[in-house]
Design a protein around this motif. Sequence first.
Motif, PDB file in Angstrom:
ATOM      1  N   GLY A 183       0.907  -1.118   0.017  1.00 13.51           N
ATOM      2  CA  GLY A 183      -0.011  -0.028  -0.081  1.00 13.51           C
ATOM      3  C   GLY A 183       0.744   1.176   0.012  1.00 13.51           C
ATOM      4  O   GLY A 183       0.654   2.486  -0.729  1.00 13.51           O
ATOM      5  N   ASP A 187       1.022   4.312  -3.113  1.00  9.93           N
ATOM      6  CA  ASP A 187       0.736   5.819  -2.942  1.00  9.93           C
ATOM      7  C   ASP A 187       2.040   6.544  -2.666  1.00  9.93           C
ATOM      8  O   ASP A 187       1.927   7.758  -2.270  1.00  9.93           O
ATOM      9  N   GLN A 621      -4.159   3.056   0.294  1.00 12.39           N
ATOM     10  CA  GLN A 621      -4.677   3.724   1.524  1.00 12.39           C
ATOM     11  C   GLN A 621      -5.609   2.597   2.195  1.00 12.39           C
ATOM     12  O   GLN A 621      -5.343   2.311   3.462  1.00 12.39           O
ATOM     13  N   LYS A 622      -6.520   1.796   1.568  1.00 13.43           N
ATOM     14  CA  LYS A 622      -7.190   0.871   1.857  1.00 13.43           C
ATOM     15  C   LYS A 622      -6.406  -0.158   2.423  1.00 13.43           C
ATOM     16  O   LYS A 622      -6.615  -1.027   3.637  1.00 13.43           O
ATOM     17  N   LEU A 623      -5.485  -0.611   1.805  1.00 17.44           N
ATOM     18  CA  LEU A 623      -4.537  -1.613   2.136  1.00 17.44           C
ATOM     19  C   LEU A 623      -3.508  -1.373   3.237  1.00 17.44           C
ATOM     20  O   LEU A 623      -3.612  -2.375   4.143  1.00 17.44           O
ATOM     21  N   TYR A 625      -4.800   0.605   5.755  1.00 14.30           N
ATOM     22  CA  TYR A 625      -5.591   0.614   6.780  1.00 14.30           C
ATOM     23  C   TYR A 625      -5.942  -0.787   7.420  1.00 14.30           C
ATOM     24  O   TYR A 625      -5.809  -1.293   8.521  1.00 14.30           O
ATOM     25  N   LEU A 626      -6.095  -1.666   6.202  1.00 15.41           N
ATOM     26  CA  LEU A 626      -6.265  -3.186   6.499  1.00 15.41           C
ATOM     27  C   LEU A 626      -4.968  -3.890   6.992  1.00 15.41           C
ATOM     28  O   LEU A 626      -5.271  -4.658   8.009  1.00 15.41           O
TER      29      LEU A 626
END
Length: 690
Positions: A183, A187, A621-623, A625-626
């Motif tokens: 992630g 980014d 970003q979601k990766l 957060y996960l």
Amino acid sequence: MSQAVHRPSVARELLDLLSSMRFAIALLSVICIASVIGTVLRQSEPMGNYINQFGPFWAEVFGKLGLYTVYSATWFLVILAFLVVSTSLCIARNTPKILVDLKSYKEGVREQSLQAHHHKAIAELPSNPQMALAEIGSTLTQLGWKARVQQRDNGIMIAARRGAANKLGYLAAHSAIVLILVGGVLDGNAMVKLAMWTQGKQLYTGSGFVSDIKPEHRLSTGNPSFRGNVSVAEHQRQGIAVLSLPSGVVLQDLPFDIELKKFSVDYYPTGMPKSFASDIVIHDGATLREATVKVNEPVIHNGLAIYQSSFEDGGSKLKLQALPLTHGGAPAELAGRVGTKMAFGDQTLELDGLRVINVENLAGESNASGADVRKVDLGERLGKHLGSGARSNSTKALHNVGPSFSYRLRDASGQAREYNNYMLPVELEGQKVFLAGVRDTPAENFRYLRMPADEDGNLDGWLRLRQALADPALRDTAAQRYAVSATPPHQPQLAPQLKLTAQRALTLFSGAAATPGDEVKGGLPALSQFIERDVPEPERQRVSEVLLRILNGSLFELHQLARERAGLKPVAADATSQGFMTQAVLSLSDSLYYPAPVLLQLQDFEQVQASVFQVARAPGQKLVYLGALLLIVGVFAMLYVKERRLWVWIAPGLDMGGSQVRMAMSSTRESPDNATLFAQLKAAVLKEPS
């Protein structure tokens, strides 16, 4: 034979696992160190900033090491790739074993092997084996154990387990590392560089307006990952983000335009921004969407996040007055916008910024004099007055000292000095002064020239005196008048000598005696140099006092002459005029080292605000957060959840109708609470006191 083959295999796998763990830990350590560097050292700044900070040699060395773009440096990405591959292989290799182990209760162990465990017990129960099985199974279920039963010819084996989440924590933690790293790469600037390579784009290293930059420096709206800044002035709109890299910039076309309707900001009493927000309109084709962007409250539009980053001047209109410091010059009016350039004699004037609010600490301190524009600051005192970041035990007196503006004067060779001047006089130590700052490089602090305000609160009185000091005829007249006023009536023969001394003092002080290339151009340093060079050491103290008294008297006469020529009445020799002259002498001395012949003063302005947004498309970003969630779960499971296995062997007892029960427990990590738990199990299962 099978055991002889199995043990070396287990040992080999264990060594492989430890080796891979050491490799992963080493890579993680390097990444952590690099991340610290990337956090402490500001990334993607212009190269000139690093040269000013580290010097040419180390700036080049650090640049070659990629420390200015740590997160997209080749060596950093290679380490990330090794760590991702290593961790992924570790997960792939151990996941099948862990899944198999989760399904296995190991009920096939031999009853004789239970004696080899550290935690073991044996007891006789009055119940027969089947009844004992029912009682023990119910007890284990109530205590949170999952069990499986294996019937054998000579008895019953119960295999139970608890804390299976420990192994799932291993998978979660290692998977989290992979997700966070992937992630972060998605980014980062690496994706921008990849997009530039695939689209055939180049960095832009010039200057100018965004609209003038050619298409070969602009990325398409389909770029999957970017993070850039968009500056929008009030009542204007913009649809291009600027992605900054150390060697230049690249533009990112947005799929929509951002229009700034209104920008609002609140301040703390210290002058620091308390909160700021922007009322915007998003123009997405024929669709209009109104929204408000605040700090930490972004607006999400079609997968793109719009953050409130900062604010700046949006092109305020400035009305300036150019005040010449040399004899014979006349004031001139100038007008321009912040962010524009204009010709200014043989130099270029670049209007940089406008600050409407300047809250400074004006707490009174000693009566030491002020400024030397040749030094790093106005002296430590004035540096503290004007908001030094150094901690101080003195009481602060915060005041808004009014607007200031900054500008650069750039010569034909491209070298520029930066100036920062205040619009209104500031009261320091009981004297109102105008502040004009200058610095040679952005790495320096501004050093300020303090010019006293006259009786009308203007700079005119000091400017008249400054221009009169540069006029040889007025200097001679002032010396003559001083000689007349200072000669004792009973000693008229001293008048010619006083006149010559006054002329000499004014000539040295004005810099007229200096030659090109001299380090000492005039002012008080010139008088000091004269005394050290021409006066014997035993006489220096007395001569210094006499010379300064003559200089002060001559400058006062020069001040009266300048007022007379301007059609003003003479000033009285009172405390007010004495305070003005005391500061005037110091500022006149320092003004000779001011690196510009003209002083720009802000007369009026029309402020235009601009908001700076950070627009980001962050698929990783979601990766991240996960991954962060999995990391928390995994670490918690590995540290606080212990996998324990329990075996209970039930066989017919020596007494008819009874049962012999043998019990053993193992754990992934040995700890004192294992003994406590096993004691509780003995009390519950074997009916023994704990």
